[in-house]
Design an enzyme around this catalytic site. Structure first.
Site, PDB file in Angstrom:
ATOM      1  CG  ASP A  59      -2.331   7.103   1.479  1.00  0.00           C
ATOM      2  OD1 ASP A  59      -2.335   8.279   1.049  1.00  0.00           O
ATOM      3  OD2 ASP A  59      -3.336   6.529   1.918  1.00  0.00           O
ATOM      4  CG  ASP A 108       0.563   1.141   6.180  1.00  0.00           C
ATOM      5  OD1 ASP A 108       1.201   0.511   7.048  1.00  0.00           O
ATOM      6  OD2 ASP A 108      -0.558   1.632   6.382  1.00  0.00           O
ATOM      7  CG  ASP A 138      -1.785   1.185   1.361  1.00  0.00           C
ATOM      8  OD1 ASP A 138      -2.236   1.693   0.316  1.00  0.00           O
ATOM      9  OD2 ASP A 138      -2.016   1.639   2.494  1.00  0.00           O
TER      10      ASP A 138
END
Ligand SMILES: [Zn+2]
Ligand SMILES: [Zn+2]
Lengths: 337, 369
Positions: free
Chosen positions: B97, B276, B95
């Site tokens: 972001d 993450d 992930d």
């Protein structure tokens, strides 16, 4: 499965198919057990197991002379039979760890020396048979797929085993022979344990009963005697320890109490020696000898038990306190409450 | 969400799911997945089992959830509580972001507003007196480009180091990031501890100076740019030119092992991929389902074949361009479908449904009844 010659089987006897090997060599278990000419093999098998309880000792097979090779395999197979007969599970575990350590050294050497394609194939197939780990040689290194590396390496805690601290290219982790073998250490032990556990229960062979009996005795000594659940010393033991610590002369019976209590609580001999250092007549070698004797590691091999409260009372060593209520042996003090 | 806002979003979603159900990517082995959803007015519902696309269609058109999630894991019993599900495997997910990249532009497109009435404010609300504010980030192409670069670097490491070239799918998350799904049978079987190692690897976390040729006894042989893996990457990006190389060598000989160790540690965020790690290591998580709408933006989670050319503010816009009357408080302008919107200072405007939904989902506008 790798196709193994006599040399490989002598080095890694746990890879041998026991029944097949014996048949192929023209022997039966009964012969191994009874034949007078084969006594050296029986002695070697026993020594092989006995070596396992000797911390820090590694059994080294003699693989330099070709004629001795089958003997290495026989003695291993016989050792397994003996362990099976004696039902000694702790001892079997120790034996497996000890045999694994020896095999580790040989395997590391085999990997390091493998030059020709067939040598490499043999060494890598042995590793695959033992652990299921797919390994290949690339340049001077051995490589394993990332997932196979990770599954094993995550159980190690040193930072150098983190994936980031490895050479990783095209999905492969690069390892030295030493690292490769280290990575499968646990599987090697498990493999040998499973060979012992999976071995068929041998028919009762009279010639081996004696050995098996001795192994059972070794096992009895290995088995943890009392659960080390409390660090609390019974008051009589505290008193004995304090007398020693003060450098006062403690009676022979008092020393016996202190030593047998600590041994039964699972302390090692080297941990117990310091309790006796302040004695006016202290001599390390004598203390070690006496402790080993009490632990049953020398002489006729019976471990001495901690005396009962009753006996200690008659010896004048009891220092009863209210918490002693209901116990009959100092070992029960503070346990399970 | 206020009732008129919620019913507007609900209408948009229902129409999208009705007309474009084909946009939804059904997972393989659907009955083995755990599904979950969240409606605008209620909490999360998890541990659902859906057997086929018909089940999903019913869920989408009847419950019209704001968010729809599916597990990357396969379970024997997906509808049981986690300890009883019997985990089989889970494809690996990373992930990324934009929020974690914390670029310089970030404050300029972050809007603070009253969490009760939506009035733009940075302190207690001047309009309703409420003290709680919420911060939302409005569309920023630079942030998305930076997140895309991170995803690109991740793809390189996956391919060059980890040997994963096939089965890698990149998705725009629907809001401000990317999800990289790795469909590899072997990696899918790894547990959390192994995934931590993979996460640390791509993030350049925990590297020992020894691995870069610097030892405690003072010996050092720095890596060459032509090498593979992190040694090569380190050499190319840090040592760079000949001058950079000798400067680093000097620094090491003067500062010693510990100084170099600190320096390497400090490089984690610059050199490593900013993922993450909590997402990667969690093998029981549920993720936004590809093709479904992200309730934080009104845009969809969509596949992204070419990171360089990908424009989320076009490709992930799935609602119609029918005009909608809203009152907007969006002090920052943004672009969607190559059109510019805002800034709006508490204004009544008519904008296409996709832009209205974007602002409504971010709490920057309300639908006018
Ligand atoms: Zn307000
Ligand atoms: Zn930005």
């Amino acid at each position: 499965m790798a196709v193994l010659g006599h040399l490989e089987l002598a080095k890694y006897p746990f890879l041998a198919d026991a029944g097949g090997y014996l048949r192929e060599c023209g022997f039966t278990l009964e012969q191994l057990a009874d034949d007078q000419d084969l006594k050296p093999i029986r002695d070697q098998a026993f020594a092989r197991v006995a070596a396992a309880v000797d911390e820090g000792k590694v059994y080294r097979p003699s693989i330099e002379t070709g004629s001795q090779l089958p003997r290495e395999v026989f003695s291993f197979l016989l050792a397994v039979v003996l362990l099976k007969m004696s039902g000694a599970r702790h001892l079997a575990k120790k034996f497996a760890m000890q045999e694994a350590r020896g095999a580790e050294m040989l395997l590391e050497r085999d990997l390091g020396r493998a030059r020709t394609a067939s040598q490499v194939l043999l060494a890598t197939e042995i590793i695959r048979d033992l652990s299921g780990m797919g390994i290949q040689k690339q340049e001077e290194h051995f490589v394993v797929p990332v997932p196979e590396y990770l599954r094993r390496a995550v159980t190690f805690h040193a930072r150098e085993w983190k994936l980031i601290n490895r050479r990783v290219e095209s999905g492969l982790v690069y390892l030295t022979p030493h690292e490769t073998v280290r990575l499968i250490r646990q599987e090697l032990v498990n493999y040998i344990v499973s060979r012992i556990e999976g071995a068929a229960m041998p028919p009762p062979v009279p010639g081996l009963q004696g050995f098996a009996g001795q192994l059972s005795a070794m096992e009895a000594r290995l088995r943890p005697k009392t659960v080390v659940s409390s660090g609390e010393f019974a008051p009589c033991v505290k008193h004995a320890a304090k007398t020693m610590a003060d450098g006062d002369n403690l009676s022979h019976a008092g020393r016996f109490l202190l030593a047998t209590f600590l041994l039964a609580r699972g302390h090692s001999i080297s941990d117990i020696v310091p309790y006796f250092e302040k004695a006016p007549d202290y001599k390390k070698s004598v203390t070690l000898y006496q402790l080993e004797h009490l632990a049953g590691k020398s002489g006729k091999g019976t471990a001495y038990r901690c005396q009962s409260c009753q006996k200690l009372k008659t010896l004048g060593l009891c220092h009863e306190i209210p918490e002693c209520a209901g116990i009959v042996n100092p070992l029960q003090f503070g346990v399970g409450r | 969400m206020r009732p008129p806002d919620a019913s507007f979003i609900r209408r948009c979603m229902k129409r999208y799911y009705f007309e474009r159900f084909d946009m939804i990517e059904l997972p393989s082995d659907m009955p083995k997945r755990e599904f979950g959803f969240r409606r605008a007015d209620s909490g999360m519902v998890r541990h659902l089992q859906l057997h086929d696309s018909a089940d999903l269609r019913v869920l989408l058109l009847q419950a019209v959830p704001l968010e729809v999630y599916v597990s990357n894991a396969r379970y024997l019993l997906p509808s049981q509580p986690i300890p009883e599900k019997v985990w089989e495997d889970a494809h690996l997910i990373f992930d990324i972001d934009a929020k974690d990249l914390d670029l310089e532009c970030r404050p300029s497109h972050t809007v603070a507003s009253c969490e009760r009435c939506g009035h733009g404010t940075s302190g207690p609300c001047e309009r309703c007196g409420h003290r709680g504010i919420r911060k939302t980030s409005v569309a920023c192409p630079s942030c998305m480009r930076a997140a895309g670069d991170q995803a690109d670097r991740l793809l390189d490491i996956l391919a060059d180091d980890l040997g994963v070239r096939e089965g890698v799918r990149v998705y725009f998350s629907g809001n401000e990031g990317f999800h990289v799904h790795v469909h590899d049978e072997q990696l899918a079987r790894l547990g959390a501890a192994e995934r931590v190692e993979l996460a640390d690897y791509v993030a350049f976390r925990g590297m020992l100076p020894e691995r870069l040729g610097v030892a405690r006894d003072g010996a050092s042989s720095l890596p060459r740019p032509s090498e593979g893996g992190w040694r090569g990457r380190f050499a190319r990006e840090v040592l760079g030119s000949k001058a950079g190389r000798s400067r680093t060598a000097r620094e090491i000989s003067s500062g010693g092992y510990d100084a170099f160790a600190r320096r390497v540690e400090g490089m984690t965020s610059g050199l490593g991929v900013r993922i993450d790690p909590g997402v990667t290591m969690d093998v029981h998580r549920i993720f936004r389902m590809p093709g479904t709408v992200n309730g934080k933006s009104g845009m969809a989670k969509v596949p992204c074949a070419d990171l360089k050319r990908f424009d989320p503010y076009v490709s992930a816009v799935v609602f119609s361009d029918e005009p909608v009357h809203i009152r907007a408080s969006c002090p920052v302008s943004f672009r969607m479908m190559k059109r510019r919107f805002g800034p709006y200072a508490n204004e009544y405007v008519r904008v296409p449904a996709y832009a209205a939904a974007y602002m409504v989902c971010k709490g920057l506008a309300h639908v006018v009844e």
